[in-house]
Motif scaffolding. Structure first.
Motif, PDB file in Angstrom:
ATOM      1  N   GLU A 172       0.821  -1.212   0.000  1.00 37.02           N
ATOM      2  CA  GLU A 172       0.000   0.000   0.000  1.00 37.02           C
ATOM      3  C   GLU A 172       0.855   1.262   0.000  1.00 37.02           C
ATOM      4  OE1 GLU A 172      -2.415  -0.641   3.426  1.00 37.02           O
ATOM      5  OE2 GLU A 172      -3.695  -2.125   2.444  1.00 37.02           O
ATOM      6  N   SER A 173       2.015   1.205   0.632  1.00 35.64           N
ATOM      7  CA  SER A 173       2.865   2.390   0.697  1.00 35.64           C
ATOM      8  C   SER A 173       3.320   2.838  -0.682  1.00 35.64           C
ATOM      9  CB  SER A 173       4.088   2.120   1.584  1.00 35.64           C
ATOM     10  OG  SER A 173       4.996   1.220   0.972  1.00 35.64           O
ATOM     11  N   ASN A 174       3.429   1.902  -1.628  1.00 38.65           N
ATOM     12  CA  ASN A 174       3.905   2.237  -2.972  1.00 38.65           C
ATOM     13  C   ASN A 174       2.788   2.414  -3.988  1.00 38.65           C
ATOM     14  OD1 ASN A 174       6.376   0.013  -2.041  1.00 38.65           O
ATOM     15  ND2 ASN A 174       6.903   2.115  -2.579  1.00 38.65           N
ATOM     16  N   TYR A 246       2.033  -2.494 -10.453  1.00 36.63           N
ATOM     17  CA  TYR A 246       1.953  -3.579  -9.476  1.00 36.63           C
ATOM     18  C   TYR A 246       2.168  -4.908 -10.188  1.00 36.63           C
ATOM     19  CZ  TYR A 246      -0.022  -6.965  -6.178  1.00 36.63           C
ATOM     20  OH  TYR A 246      -0.205  -8.049  -5.355  1.00 36.63           O
ATOM     21  N   VAL A 247       3.149  -5.676  -9.721  1.00 38.23           N
ATOM     22  CA  VAL A 247       3.449  -6.992 -10.273  1.00 38.23           C
ATOM     23  C   VAL A 247       3.175  -8.015  -9.178  1.00 38.23           C
ATOM     24  CG1 VAL A 247       5.216  -8.471 -11.280  1.00 38.23           C
ATOM     25  CG2 VAL A 247       5.159  -6.044 -11.862  1.00 38.23           C
ATOM     26  N   MET A 248       2.196  -8.855  -9.405  1.00 40.50           N
ATOM     27  CA  MET A 248       1.789  -9.850  -8.411  1.00 40.50           C
ATOM     28  C   MET A 248       2.967 -10.723  -7.988  1.00 40.50           C
ATOM     29  SD  MET A 248      -1.563 -10.565  -7.505  1.00 40.50           S
ATOM     30  CE  MET A 248      -1.859 -12.319  -7.738  1.00 40.50           C
ATOM     31  N   PRO A 333      11.352  10.708   3.476  1.00 37.93           N
ATOM     32  CA  PRO A 333      10.202   9.944   2.980  1.00 37.93           C
ATOM     33  C   PRO A 333      10.143   8.500   3.473  1.00 37.93           C
ATOM     34  CG  PRO A 333      11.116  11.273   1.224  1.00 37.93           C
ATOM     35  CD  PRO A 333      12.058  11.405   2.382  1.00 37.93           C
ATOM     36  N   ILE A 334      11.282   7.819   3.582  1.00 42.76           N
ATOM     37  CA  ILE A 334      11.271   6.438   4.071  1.00 42.76           C
ATOM     38  C   ILE A 334      10.796   6.399   5.516  1.00 42.76           C
ATOM     39  CG2 ILE A 334      12.744   4.489   4.684  1.00 42.76           C
ATOM     40  CD1 ILE A 334      12.220   4.557   1.761  1.00 42.76           C
ATOM     41  N   ALA A 335      11.321   7.297   6.348  1.00 33.84           N
ATOM     42  CA  ALA A 335      10.890   7.344   7.751  1.00 33.84           C
ATOM     43  C   ALA A 335       9.406   7.686   7.846  1.00 33.84           C
ATOM     44  CB  ALA A 335      11.720   8.367   8.517  1.00 33.84           C
ATOM     45  N   GLU A 336       8.927   8.544   6.946  1.00 33.83           N
ATOM     46  CA  GLU A 336       7.507   8.911   6.960  1.00 33.83           C
ATOM     47  C   GLU A 336       6.624   7.714   6.632  1.00 33.83           C
ATOM     48  OE1 GLU A 336       7.948  13.635   5.740  1.00 33.83           O
ATOM     49  OE2 GLU A 336       7.815  12.120   4.167  1.00 33.83           O
ATOM     50  N   ASP A 337       6.986   6.980   5.583  1.00 32.95           N
ATOM     51  CA  ASP A 337       6.196   5.796   5.235  1.00 32.95           C
ATOM     52  C   ASP A 337       6.225   4.766   6.358  1.00 32.95           C
ATOM     53  OD1 ASP A 337       5.252   6.629   2.777  1.00 32.95           O
ATOM     54  OD2 ASP A 337       6.891   5.730   1.639  1.00 32.95           O
ATOM     55  N   MET A 338       7.404   4.520   6.905  1.00 39.00           N
ATOM     56  CA  MET A 338       7.510   3.544   7.983  1.00 39.00           C
ATOM     57  C   MET A 338       6.641   3.940   9.176  1.00 39.00           C
ATOM     58  SD  MET A 338      11.540   2.555   8.081  1.00 39.00           S
ATOM     59  CE  MET A 338      12.166   1.163   7.152  1.00 39.00           C
ATOM     60  N   ALA A 339       6.672   5.211   9.534  1.00 35.70           N
ATOM     61  CA  ALA A 339       5.944   5.668  10.714  1.00 35.70           C
ATOM     62  C   ALA A 339       4.443   5.520  10.534  1.00 35.70           C
ATOM     63  CB  ALA A 339       6.307   7.115  11.032  1.00 35.70           C
ATOM     64  N   VAL A 340       3.906   6.002   9.398  1.00 33.12           N
ATOM     65  CA  VAL A 340       2.448   5.980   9.265  1.00 33.12           C
ATOM     66  C   VAL A 340       1.922   4.551   9.171  1.00 33.12           C
ATOM     67  CG1 VAL A 340       2.340   8.278   8.252  1.00 33.12           C
ATOM     68  CG2 VAL A 340       2.486   6.300   6.735  1.00 33.12           C
ATOM     69  N   PHE A 341       2.643   3.667   8.495  1.00 36.10           N
ATOM     70  CA  PHE A 341       2.143   2.303   8.368  1.00 36.10           C
ATOM     71  C   PHE A 341       2.350   1.506   9.651  1.00 36.10           C
ATOM     72  CE2 PHE A 341       2.178   3.580   3.961  1.00 36.10           C
ATOM     73  CZ  PHE A 341       0.986   3.029   3.521  1.00 36.10           C
ATOM     74  N   ALA A 361      -6.146   2.132  -6.417  1.00 39.81           N
ATOM     75  CA  ALA A 361      -5.070   1.162  -6.665  1.00 39.81           C
ATOM     76  C   ALA A 361      -4.899   0.225  -5.475  1.00 39.81           C
ATOM     77  CB  ALA A 361      -3.764   1.889  -6.963  1.00 39.81           C
ATOM     78  N   VAL A 362      -4.985   0.774  -4.265  1.00 38.54           N
ATOM     79  CA  VAL A 362      -4.883  -0.056  -3.070  1.00 38.54           C
ATOM     80  C   VAL A 362      -6.001  -1.088  -3.054  1.00 38.54           C
ATOM     81  CG1 VAL A 362      -5.100  -0.028  -0.551  1.00 38.54           C
ATOM     82  CG2 VAL A 362      -3.639   1.648  -1.707  1.00 38.54           C
TER      83      VAL A 362
END
Length: 412
Positions: A172-174, A246-248, A333-341, A361-362
């Protein structure tokens, strides 16, 4: 989303429908430099709720072993490395990287070893990663042939991070493009935000559109998702598109370009791989600056491997004293994604979400995974990309004349 659907989506252990689906695809589990050298001590790794060992024989052959000896379940991490095989120190049973049983010294019948076979799985190096396949031997798909796998080694940079979330949150983050201009407000992922633009800026995309139009189009093995925003370029009103792919079941191509692979360690922990690549050599120092977190945010497990340290107790490493100059109070940005998720918890209650059009998309990714797992339960094989098809996979970004021209942004 119903509670039972959420559990179906995120439970990945042995025998679960989603776990059975994920095991039908090649998945990365280590960076290449983490793989032991010939006849060195085996390396333990946990993936999709099971414990394994990676070991190389003296000739360099790679085997993914179940961690526990097939005889009496002793960990083979204690085994002797004897060049042609691993020998369990409990009763001396010896196994090669193909699963052949070479010796059973505590049994009288010499024919027993020839009849037995240890659970060992295919493992291959490619693009700076170690990939494994955990499904039925007769259903093994083509090995992927992504662009970065075909380039010189210095044209890509791979890293691995350990997140305390289920693998779906990693995906979901991507796939959530609408958060880029809000959560990552301080980062210029493309062009420059209007409030920071200066009159002297020329030939720079200027934007402040945080309500992108989201388009989703399926392809064999996944889907493209396009976020289209209104922008200015030298005073001209234009449309700008970012095309993610998105690649399954684990992968997302994001414009840098980067391939992110979110592989579950178990139901509540994920290995997040990132592979930056390009047609020119990659600046490793730039990559470290952007993607490697400092010690107060991450534990360095190995070179290019980090475990995120954010928890509810430390408020996911947010520094509120910086929020007068930083939108999120988080480092990058990496720390932001990690924190919110991570703040959602390892498996959030998706039934309480108020999802909207920006989440298209999600929603498609979740549905695609669940539908494929249910189809496999009915005996229908998942759609697999051929090696040739994977070679064409990528992402793109750029100015559009018309919305329907976004496929022109993809690699040809």
């Amino acid at each position: 989303m119903r509670k039972e659907d959420n559990e179906y989506l995120t439970k990945v252990g042995p025998g679960t429908p989603m776990g059975n689906l994920l095991r039908r695809f090649w998945m990365p589990i280590l960076l290449e430099h983490e793989v032991p050298g010939p006849n060195e001590a085996p390396v333990r790794v946990r993936v999709v709720g099971e414990n394994f060992l990676i070991w190389r024989d003296a000739q360099g052959g790679i085997g993914l072993f179940e961690e526990y000896c097939m005889h009496r379940r002793v960990s083979l991490s204690l085994a002797r490395c004897e060049g042609d095989g691993l020998r369990c120190i409990f009763h001396g049973w010896k196994f090669d990287v193909k699963g052949n049983v070479l010796d059973m010294p505590n049994l009288r019948d010499p024919n027993l070893a020839r009849k037995a076979r240890a659970p060992v799985y295919p493992a291959r190096l490619g693009g700076g990663l170690l990939w494994v396949y955990l499904g039925p031997a007769d259903k093994q798909p083509d090995f992927p042939s992504y662009e970065f796998m075909r380039q010189p080694k210095d044209h890509s940079y791979a890293f691995r991070q350990i997140w305390n979330v289920n693998f779906v949150q990693g995906l979901e983050s991507n796939l959530d493009s609408s958060h880029i201009g809000i959560l990552h407000n301080d980062s210029a992922f493309f062009g420059e935000r209007k409030e920071r633009a200066t009159p002297e800026m020329r030939d720079v995309v200027i934007w402040d559109d945080d309500r992108p139009t989201i388009l989703v189009k399926d392809h064999p093995g996944g889907f493209f998702t396009t976020a289209i925003r209104d922008v200015d370029l030298n005073g001209e009103k234009l449309r700008y598109a970012r095309v993610h792919n998105y690649v399954m079941p684990f992968g997302t191509f994001v414009p840098f370009p980067i391939l992110a692979q979110h592989v579950p360690i178990d139901d509540e922990n994920t290995m997040s791989f990132g592979i930056l690549y390009g047609k020119k050599p990659i600046d490793a120092e730039f990559c470290r600056k952007i993607f490697e977190l400092p010690p107060f945010l991450a534990e360095n497990v190995a070179p290019r491997v980090q475990r995120y340290l954010g928890t509810a107790e430390n408020n996911w490493c947010q520094d509120r004293s910086t929020m007068d100059r930083s939108f999120s109070g988080l480092l990058n940005p990496i720390a932001e994604d990690m924190a919110v998720f991570a703040s959602m918890g390892p498996i959030p209650d998706r039934g309480k979400e108020a999802a909207g059009g920006s989440d298209a998309a999600v929603s498609r990714m979740r549905t695609m995974l669940i539908d494929a797992a249910r189809a496999l339960e009915r005996g229908e094989e998942p759609i697999m990309m051929s090696g040739q098809q994977s070679a064409t996979m990528g992402c793109g970004e750029g100015i559009l004349g018309e919305d329907e021209r976004w496929p022109e942004l993809l690699p040809q």
